[in-house]
Design a protein around this motif. Structure first.
Motif, PDB file in Angstrom:
ATOM      1  N   ALA A 191       0.824  -1.205   0.000  1.00  0.00           N
ATOM      2  CA  ALA A 191       0.000   0.000   0.000  1.00  0.00           C
ATOM      3  C   ALA A 191       0.861   1.259   0.000  1.00  0.00           C
ATOM      4  O   ALA A 191       0.554   2.244  -0.681  1.00  0.00           O
ATOM      5  N   LEU A 192       1.970   1.231   0.748  1.00  0.00           N
ATOM      6  CA  LEU A 192       2.858   2.393   0.780  1.00  0.00           C
ATOM      7  C   LEU A 192       3.565   2.580  -0.561  1.00  0.00           C
ATOM      8  O   LEU A 192       3.761   3.718  -1.015  1.00  0.00           O
ATOM      9  N   ARG A 193       3.950   1.494  -1.197  1.00  0.00           N
ATOM     10  CA  ARG A 193       4.569   1.607  -2.521  1.00  0.00           C
ATOM     11  C   ARG A 193       3.594   2.195  -3.532  1.00  0.00           C
ATOM     12  O   ARG A 193       3.960   3.011  -4.374  1.00  0.00           O
ATOM     13  N   THR A 194       2.339   1.757  -3.448  1.00  0.00           N
ATOM     14  CA  THR A 194       1.323   2.312  -4.344  1.00  0.00           C
ATOM     15  C   THR A 194       1.131   3.804  -4.095  1.00  0.00           C
ATOM     16  O   THR A 194       0.998   4.593  -5.036  1.00  0.00           O
ATOM     17  N   ALA A 195       1.129   4.185  -2.806  1.00  0.00           N
ATOM     18  CA  ALA A 195       0.974   5.605  -2.465  1.00  0.00           C
ATOM     19  C   ALA A 195       2.162   6.429  -2.947  1.00  0.00           C
ATOM     20  O   ALA A 195       2.005   7.599  -3.336  1.00  0.00           O
ATOM     21  N   LEU A 196       3.354   5.818  -2.945  1.00  0.00           N
ATOM     22  CA  LEU A 196       4.534   6.523  -3.447  1.00  0.00           C
ATOM     23  C   LEU A 196       4.428   6.760  -4.950  1.00  0.00           C
ATOM     24  O   LEU A 196       4.670   7.873  -5.446  1.00  0.00           O
ATOM     25  N   VAL A 197       4.066   5.715  -5.695  1.00  0.00           N
ATOM     26  CA  VAL A 197       4.002   5.820  -7.155  1.00  0.00           C
ATOM     27  C   VAL A 197       2.901   6.786  -7.583  1.00  0.00           C
ATOM     28  O   VAL A 197       3.070   7.571  -8.525  1.00  0.00           O
ATOM     29  N   GLN A 254      10.297   4.230 -10.883  1.00  0.00           N
ATOM     30  CA  GLN A 254       8.884   4.586 -10.974  1.00  0.00           C
ATOM     31  C   GLN A 254       8.452   5.597  -9.915  1.00  0.00           C
ATOM     32  O   GLN A 254       7.348   6.124  -9.993  1.00  0.00           O
ATOM     33  N   TRP A 255       9.298   5.877  -8.930  1.00  0.00           N
ATOM     34  CA  TRP A 255       8.923   6.875  -7.936  1.00  0.00           C
ATOM     35  C   TRP A 255       8.904   8.255  -8.566  1.00  0.00           C
ATOM     36  O   TRP A 255       9.773   8.591  -9.381  1.00  0.00           O
ATOM     37  N   PRO A 256       7.929   9.063  -8.208  1.00  0.00           N
ATOM     38  CA  PRO A 256       7.806  10.378  -8.860  1.00  0.00           C
ATOM     39  C   PRO A 256       8.918  11.327  -8.439  1.00  0.00           C
ATOM     40  O   PRO A 256       9.524  11.185  -7.380  1.00  0.00           O
ATOM     41  N   LEU A 257       9.191  12.283  -9.317  1.00  0.00           N
ATOM     42  CA  LEU A 257      10.188  13.301  -9.017  1.00  0.00           C
ATOM     43  C   LEU A 257       9.588  14.361  -8.096  1.00  0.00           C
ATOM     44  O   LEU A 257       8.365  14.452  -7.918  1.00  0.00           O
ATOM     45  N   THR A 258      10.465  15.192  -7.531  1.00  0.00           N
ATOM     46  CA  THR A 258      10.006  16.207  -6.585  1.00  0.00           C
ATOM     47  C   THR A 258       9.184  17.286  -7.267  1.00  0.00           C
ATOM     48  O   THR A 258       8.110  17.665  -6.814  1.00  0.00           O
ATOM     49  N   SER A 259       9.701  17.788  -8.397  1.00  0.00           N
ATOM     50  CA  SER A 259       9.058  18.933  -9.038  1.00  0.00           C
ATOM     51  C   SER A 259       8.297  18.574 -10.312  1.00  0.00           C
ATOM     52  O   SER A 259       7.531  19.388 -10.816  1.00  0.00           O
TER      53      SER A 259
END
Length: 288
Positions: free
Chosen positions: A95-101, A239-244
């Motif tokens: 669930a946390l990985r999904t929330a990160l992506v 696959q993790w999103p970038l900051t900006s």
């Protein structure tokens, strides 16, 4: 003249000859000792094991030097609790990985285990354990006495991950393109279709999972489990999103899924020049 042995000599007047033990036994009616058990008869022989058993059995109240029997080993705890805890931890981690992506957990923000536990309806322990796993993967960092901060990532880090993935996956895919028969590639069509379906919904988390499933299936044809594990970990980090950077649009996901289908078609046709071009192009985008 008949010679008589010493026992048969006449003791003379006034003396009584001593009876031998055998003679004394005859007088008293005692039976002579029998040296062999086989002379006892069948019934007596049948009772010998019982007599031996009684002979070696310690008498009641008799002190023996044998060690006391060892206490019974404690029963092993039922694994049900551990399995359930492991299952909860795995579900929270997913669930946390999904929330990160999906961007629900924003880069730079600090999240505490108790607050996330209330959100998921569990205690803070499985959340903390899942967060520690994400810290090992580089997704979050520990903030003492506060919780976990989502790591802020830049475009350079994403480009570096894409380069490492290309160094690993491109040679393997090209080698597989020359050795794997077309029928095996055709078996991967449902996975390519799943990425297209996930892209059509615009669900970034769902697409990320189907995207990794397709790449895992391709690399697994090499028969190297360590290769698949390393490549999948790099893929997840990419696959993790970038900051900006804004989240990928649905059109971006559809275009990426289309590359999967085109690559699979070229592999089935064993068109090596097209395969090489598609594979290299697939790892050049910053959104992979």
């Amino acid at each position: 003249m008949v010679h008589r042995g010493p026992a048969a000599r006449d003791p003379g007047p006034g003396r009584r000859r001593r009876r031998t033990r055998v003679e004394q036994g005859r007088v008293r009616g005692a039976a002579a000792p029998r040296p062999y058990a086989s002379s006892y008869g069948p019934e007596a022989e049948a009772r010998i094991p019982e007599q031996v058993a009684r002979a070696v059995e310690p008498a009641r109240g008799e002190h023996t030097h044998s060690e006391p029997p060892a206490p019974p080993a404690p029963a092993a705890p039922a694994p049900r609790t551990a399995v359930q805890r492991h299952s909860v931890r795995g579900q929270i981690l997913q669930a946390l990985r999904t929330a990160l992506v999906s961007g629900e957990l924003r880069p730079g923000e600090v999240y505490s285990a108790p607050v996330l536990g209330e959100r998921f309806g569990v205690s803070a322990t499985p959340v903390r354990e899942a967060m520690q796993q994400l810290a090992l993967e580089g997704a979050v960092e520990v903030v003492p006495n506060r919780g976990f901060r989502v790591v802020e990532r830049c475009a350079r880090e994403l480009a570096e991950l894409a380069e490492v993935r290309a160094l690993i996956e491109v040679p393997v895919m090209l080698r597989l393109a020359r050795s794997v028969p077309a029928a095996r590639w055709s078996e991967l069509r449902p996975l390519a279709d799943a990425t297209a379906a996930a892209a059509a919904t615009g669900d970034r988390a769902r697409y990320a999972e189907s995207d990794r499933a397709f790449h895992r299936a391709v690399l697994s044809l090499a028969g190297n489990e360590q290769l698949v594990a390393v490549a999948d970990d790099l893929h997840r980090r990419a696959q993790w999103p970038l900051t900006s950077a804004p989240a990928l649009r649905r059109a971006d996901l559809v275009a990426d899924a289309a590359e999967h289908s085109a690559l699979l078609e070229a592999l089935v046709a064993q068109d090596l020049p097209v395969v090489q071009a598609l594979v290299r192009e697939h790892f050049t985008g910053a959104d992979r």
